[in-house]
Design a protein around this motif. Sequence first.
Motif, PDB file in Angstrom:
ATOM      1  N   CYS A   1       2.853   4.400 -36.992  1.00  0.00           N
ATOM      2  CA  CYS A   1       3.170   5.714 -36.400  1.00  0.00           C
ATOM      3  C   CYS A   1       4.592   5.747 -35.847  1.00  0.00           C
ATOM      4  O   CYS A   1       5.289   6.759 -35.971  1.00  0.00           O
ATOM      5  N   VAL A   2       5.027   4.639 -35.242  1.00  0.00           N
ATOM      6  CA  VAL A   2       6.409   4.555 -34.743  1.00  0.00           C
ATOM      7  C   VAL A   2       7.387   4.667 -35.909  1.00  0.00           C
ATOM      8  O   VAL A   2       8.367   5.420 -35.857  1.00  0.00           O
ATOM      9  N   LEU A   3       7.111   3.921 -36.994  1.00  0.00           N
ATOM     10  CA  LEU A   3       7.971   3.969 -38.181  1.00  0.00           C
ATOM     11  C   LEU A   3       7.971   5.368 -38.794  1.00  0.00           C
ATOM     12  O   LEU A   3       9.013   5.866 -39.254  1.00  0.00           O
ATOM     13  N   SER A   4       6.816   6.027 -38.776  1.00  0.00           N
ATOM     14  CA  SER A   4       6.720   7.393 -39.308  1.00  0.00           C
ATOM     15  C   SER A   4       7.594   8.362 -38.526  1.00  0.00           C
ATOM     16  O   SER A   4       8.228   9.243 -39.096  1.00  0.00           O
ATOM     17  N   LEU A   5       7.619   8.191 -37.192  1.00  0.00           N
ATOM     18  CA  LEU A   5       8.478   9.046 -36.368  1.00  0.00           C
ATOM     19  C   LEU A   5       9.957   8.810 -36.672  1.00  0.00           C
ATOM     20  O   LEU A   5      10.749   9.749 -36.704  1.00  0.00           O
ATOM     21  N   ILE A   6      10.310   7.555 -36.926  1.00  0.00           N
ATOM     22  CA  ILE A   6      11.702   7.245 -37.285  1.00  0.00           C
ATOM     23  C   ILE A   6      12.038   7.845 -38.647  1.00  0.00           C
ATOM     24  O   ILE A   6      13.113   8.420 -38.837  1.00  0.00           O
ATOM     25  N   LEU A   7      11.086   7.738 -39.592  1.00  0.00           N
ATOM     26  CA  LEU A   7      11.324   8.258 -40.947  1.00  0.00           C
ATOM     27  C   LEU A   7      11.365   9.788 -40.993  1.00  0.00           C
ATOM     28  O   LEU A   7      11.794  10.362 -41.988  1.00  0.00           O
ATOM     29  N   TYR A   8      10.931  10.443 -39.923  1.00  0.00           N
ATOM     30  CA  TYR A   8      11.008  11.909 -39.863  1.00  0.00           C
ATOM     31  C   TYR A   8      12.455  12.389 -39.971  1.00  0.00           C
ATOM     32  O   TYR A   8      12.730  13.474 -40.482  1.00  0.00           O
TER      33      TYR A   8
ATOM     34  N   LEU B   1       0.991   9.069 -30.549  1.00  0.00           N
ATOM     35  CA  LEU B   1       1.897   8.971 -31.699  1.00  0.00           C
ATOM     36  C   LEU B   1       1.325   9.682 -32.921  1.00  0.00           C
ATOM     37  O   LEU B   1       2.053  10.335 -33.670  1.00  0.00           O
ATOM     38  N   LEU B   2       0.016   9.572 -33.108  1.00  0.00           N
ATOM     39  CA  LEU B   2      -0.634  10.241 -34.237  1.00  0.00           C
ATOM     40  C   LEU B   2      -0.518  11.760 -34.100  1.00  0.00           C
ATOM     41  O   LEU B   2      -0.232  12.468 -35.078  1.00  0.00           O
ATOM     42  N   PHE B   3      -0.702  12.263 -32.895  1.00  0.00           N
ATOM     43  CA  PHE B   3      -0.568  13.694 -32.637  1.00  0.00           C
ATOM     44  C   PHE B   3       0.857  14.171 -32.933  1.00  0.00           C
ATOM     45  O   PHE B   3       1.064  15.191 -33.583  1.00  0.00           O
ATOM     46  N   LEU B   4       1.855  13.404 -32.459  1.00  0.00           N
ATOM     47  CA  LEU B   4       3.253  13.756 -32.717  1.00  0.00           C
ATOM     48  C   LEU B   4       3.549  13.775 -34.217  1.00  0.00           C
ATOM     49  O   LEU B   4       4.198  14.694 -34.724  1.00  0.00           O
ATOM     50  N   ASN B   5       3.046  12.767 -34.938  1.00  0.00           N
ATOM     51  CA  ASN B   5       3.249  12.705 -36.387  1.00  0.00           C
ATOM     52  C   ASN B   5       2.581  13.884 -37.087  1.00  0.00           C
ATOM     53  O   ASN B   5       3.152  14.476 -38.012  1.00  0.00           O
ATOM     54  N   LEU B   6       1.388  14.218 -36.653  1.00  0.00           N
ATOM     55  CA  LEU B   6       0.647  15.323 -37.267  1.00  0.00           C
ATOM     56  C   LEU B   6       1.363  16.657 -37.029  1.00  0.00           C
ATOM     57  O   LEU B   6       1.501  17.474 -37.946  1.00  0.00           O
ATOM     58  N   VAL B   7       1.859  16.872 -35.803  1.00  0.00           N
ATOM     59  CA  VAL B   7       2.594  18.102 -35.482  1.00  0.00           C
ATOM     60  C   VAL B   7       3.855  18.204 -36.328  1.00  0.00           C
ATOM     61  O   VAL B   7       4.163  19.269 -36.889  1.00  0.00           O
ATOM     62  N   LEU B   8       4.585  17.105 -36.457  1.00  0.00           N
ATOM     63  CA  LEU B   8       5.817  17.112 -37.242  1.00  0.00           C
ATOM     64  C   LEU B   8       5.547  17.345 -38.740  1.00  0.00           C
ATOM     65  O   LEU B   8       6.331  17.982 -39.426  1.00  0.00           O
TER      66      LEU B   8
END
Length: 197
Positions: A12-19, A184-191
């Motif tokens: 999830c951290v990596l996903s936020l960076i890859l955003y 983190l999952l919520f943030l990824n889902l919103v993005l």
Amino acid sequence: MVFIILVIFWACVLSLILYKVKSGKVAKWAKLFRILTVVFSISIFAYWFIKKSAVAFVDNSVGLQVVNKLPQPLDFYLIKVNKVDAKTILEPKHIGKIRPEYYRIEYLKMDKSDEYWIAGYLGKKNLVYFTQHSVPNKNIDQIVEVQNYINQSAKLSDAAKKHIDAYNYENTKLGIWITLDFLLLFLNLVLLLRKKK
């Protein structure tokens, strides 16, 4: 489960960076990774919560019914005493808070054990009930009625307290990691679901 929770956290951290990757060939792979991370995380947590919520009936087990006959609700823990290679391993489990005149049922796999302890807490740290029980016949279910405040063995109850404290500490740590994963999952889902303006 701890390993999977840590994997989900770092994914999830990596996903936020890859955003932040919005263009080029890497952008498609980044979005695919983000989608897979969200789907995998939701699937794992859904499976885990369903498994935890299901009735914990175990084949070839001893049914244990703990009945609270005291005038106050107590928080009960079960400690299974396993004997493995001449070693004694204590395995704690939280039964839950039982109100007066109510009961809880647990199913115990007693293939490596013929004894269990029950500890009752009034509040978080006040151990007011401790009993030791043997299981001579593993084909007969057990009923334990808690009718008075008793501590059958100060030495065994001290050992039980240590294991229950360690068990609660591990559960608290796990709860913190799960909360972080959900955030983190919520943030990824919103993005992922957010529409471009």
